[in-house]
Scaffold this active site. Structure first.
Site, PDB file in Angstrom:
ATOM      1  N   GLU A  57      39.815 -24.775  54.750  1.00  0.00           N
ATOM      2  CA  GLU A  57      37.788 -25.905  54.241  1.00  0.00           C
ATOM      3  C   GLU A  57      38.356 -26.535  52.894  1.00  0.00           C
ATOM      4  O   GLU A  57      37.102 -27.882  52.509  1.00  0.00           O
ATOM      5  CB  GLU A  57      36.446 -24.991  54.685  1.00  0.00           C
ATOM      6  CG  GLU A  57      36.444 -25.401  56.261  1.00  0.00           C
ATOM      7  CD  GLU A  57      35.021 -23.739  56.089  1.00  0.00           C
ATOM      8  OE1 GLU A  57      34.737 -24.168  57.504  1.00  0.00           O
ATOM      9  OE2 GLU A  57      35.287 -23.531  55.945  1.00  0.00           O
ATOM     10  N   GLY A 108      29.740 -24.849  65.125  1.00  0.00           N
ATOM     11  CA  GLY A 108      29.277 -25.324  65.952  1.00  0.00           C
ATOM     12  C   GLY A 108      28.427 -26.065  66.279  1.00  0.00           C
ATOM     13  O   GLY A 108      26.854 -26.012  65.661  1.00  0.00           O
ATOM     14  N   ILE A 159      30.277 -18.040  67.333  1.00  0.00           N
ATOM     15  CA  ILE A 159      29.995 -17.883  68.920  1.00  0.00           C
ATOM     16  C   ILE A 159      30.099 -18.953  69.593  1.00  0.00           C
ATOM     17  O   ILE A 159      30.612 -19.792  69.260  1.00  0.00           O
ATOM     18  CB  ILE A 159      28.019 -18.939  68.405  1.00  0.00           C
ATOM     19  CG1 ILE A 159      27.798 -18.010  67.398  1.00  0.00           C
ATOM     20  CG2 ILE A 159      26.780 -18.471  69.976  1.00  0.00           C
ATOM     21  CD1 ILE A 159      27.098 -16.286  67.630  1.00  0.00           C
ATOM     22  N   MET A 208      28.319 -19.747  59.263  1.00  0.00           N
ATOM     23  CA  MET A 208      28.631 -18.441  59.547  1.00  0.00           C
ATOM     24  C   MET A 208      27.895 -17.841  57.904  1.00  0.00           C
ATOM     25  O   MET A 208      28.638 -17.138  56.791  1.00  0.00           O
ATOM     26  CB  MET A 208      30.164 -17.348  59.865  1.00  0.00           C
ATOM     27  CG  MET A 208      29.825 -17.211  60.613  1.00  0.00           C
ATOM     28  SD  MET A 208      31.625 -16.732  62.219  1.00  0.00           S
ATOM     29  CE  MET A 208      31.826 -15.234  60.947  1.00  0.00           C
ATOM     30  N   GLU A 209      27.798 -18.673  56.974  1.00  0.00           N
ATOM     31  CA  GLU A 209      27.843 -18.862  55.252  1.00  0.00           C
ATOM     32  C   GLU A 209      26.560 -19.400  55.052  1.00  0.00           C
ATOM     33  O   GLU A 209      25.805 -18.785  53.268  1.00  0.00           O
ATOM     34  CB  GLU A 209      29.403 -19.758  55.011  1.00  0.00           C
ATOM     35  CG  GLU A 209      30.274 -19.013  55.073  1.00  0.00           C
ATOM     36  CD  GLU A 209      31.190 -18.960  56.096  1.00  0.00           C
ATOM     37  OE1 GLU A 209      30.904 -20.023  57.326  1.00  0.00           O
ATOM     38  OE2 GLU A 209      31.719 -18.192  57.136  1.00  0.00           O
ATOM     39  N   ASP A 228      33.793 -28.119  67.075  1.00  0.00           N
ATOM     40  CA  ASP A 228      33.276 -26.761  68.800  1.00  0.00           C
ATOM     41  C   ASP A 228      32.178 -26.669  69.122  1.00  0.00           C
ATOM     42  O   ASP A 228      30.757 -27.038  68.582  1.00  0.00           O
ATOM     43  CB  ASP A 228      34.211 -25.625  68.582  1.00  0.00           C
ATOM     44  CG  ASP A 228      33.577 -24.688  67.528  1.00  0.00           C
ATOM     45  OD1 ASP A 228      33.566 -24.442  66.611  1.00  0.00           O
ATOM     46  OD2 ASP A 228      32.320 -23.693  67.952  1.00  0.00           O
TER      47      ASP A 228
END
Ligand code: 3QA
Length: 228
Positions: free
Chosen positions: A12, A78, A152, A172-173, A196
């Site tokens: 990233e 996501g 997920i 997630m952050e 995704d």
């Protein structure tokens, strides 16, 4: 101004570092921080490693040790909404922790006493982003972003997050970083390009699109720095 740019994974921040020269590398508290200059700003760039705890550590270090004055998160997410396609850009208006659960005590999901469910981002940075998107003809969508220490990859879990928090994207952050920034009164902007759809093909899509989507996000951030 000193601006922090944070990613979770090395992939990233790689496209950001690729656009900069004279990068100074500093190791501190278990992570590497990259210092560089861009359009009269000092940048401190790092990836935290995946997850809420790791990102909270790195955001705190950026704030307290590197004395950044604004923080931009750049990365992938996501997509929850049907109209979010791979490569689309979203920015967080507010963020929550979907895996924080004191519901046994009657608390709403995402809530712990003396804190709150939703953490907001900086409205001025959001306005700059909207302007950059307009100038470059980029479709940038506002999003409620749900963060948790889980990748997920099922419609069931995705729909629970969607129904419970009205979230539009998952990662997630972001929410843990937003929590840190709210404690330090540090203006935050969170940008994510969709990698995704958090469904049963999310793992394969993620592997396929991580790099290209990370690049979409990083390039937007570079344009944004020039407007700050
Ligand atoms: C998870 C990365 C973490 O930093 C959160 C990507 C994209 N799609 C997601 C989804 N659910 C939750 N988060 C995301 N990032 C990838 S772990 C893979 C590690 O592979 C956002 C995100 N559906 C390393 C090789 O083994």
């Amino acid at each position: 101004m000193t601006i922090g740019i944070l990613g979770a994974m090395r992939e990233e921040i790689t496209p950001l570092l690729a656009k900069l020269s004279n990068i100074e590398e500093i190791n501190y508290a278990g992570n590497t921080y990259y210092k560089a200059e861009l359009s009269n700003h000092n940048l401190v760039i790092a990836y935290s490693k995946i997850g809420k705890v790791n990102s909270a550590i790195t955001a705190s270090v950026l704030c307290e040790h590197f004395k950044i004055q604004k923080l931009i998160f750049s990365g992938v997410a996501g997509g929850i909404d049907e109209d979010l396609n791979i490569g689309d850009l979203v920015y967080a208006t507010k963020l929550l922790q979907h895996d924080l659960d004191l519901s046994a005590f009657g608390h709403p999901y995402g809530f712990v006493p003396e804190s709150k469910v939703f953490f907001e981002t900086d409205s001025k940075l959001c306005e700059i982003a909207i302007k950059v998107a307009k100038n470059n003809n980029i479709d940038l969508k506002p999003a409620i972003i749900a963060s948790g220490d889980q990748f997920i990859a099922s419609n069931e879990k995705k729909n629970w997050i969607k129904d419970t928090f009205k979230a539009n994207a998952i990662e997630m952050e972001g929410a843990s970083v937003a929590n840190v920034c709210s404690h330090f009164d540090l203006p935050l902007f969170v940008l994510r390009a969709i990698s995704d759809s958090a469904n049963d093909s999310a793992d394969m899509d993620f592997d396929k699109f991580l790099e290209t989507s990370a690049k979409v996000s990083a390039e937007f951030v570079i344009n944004m720095i020039k407007e700050i």
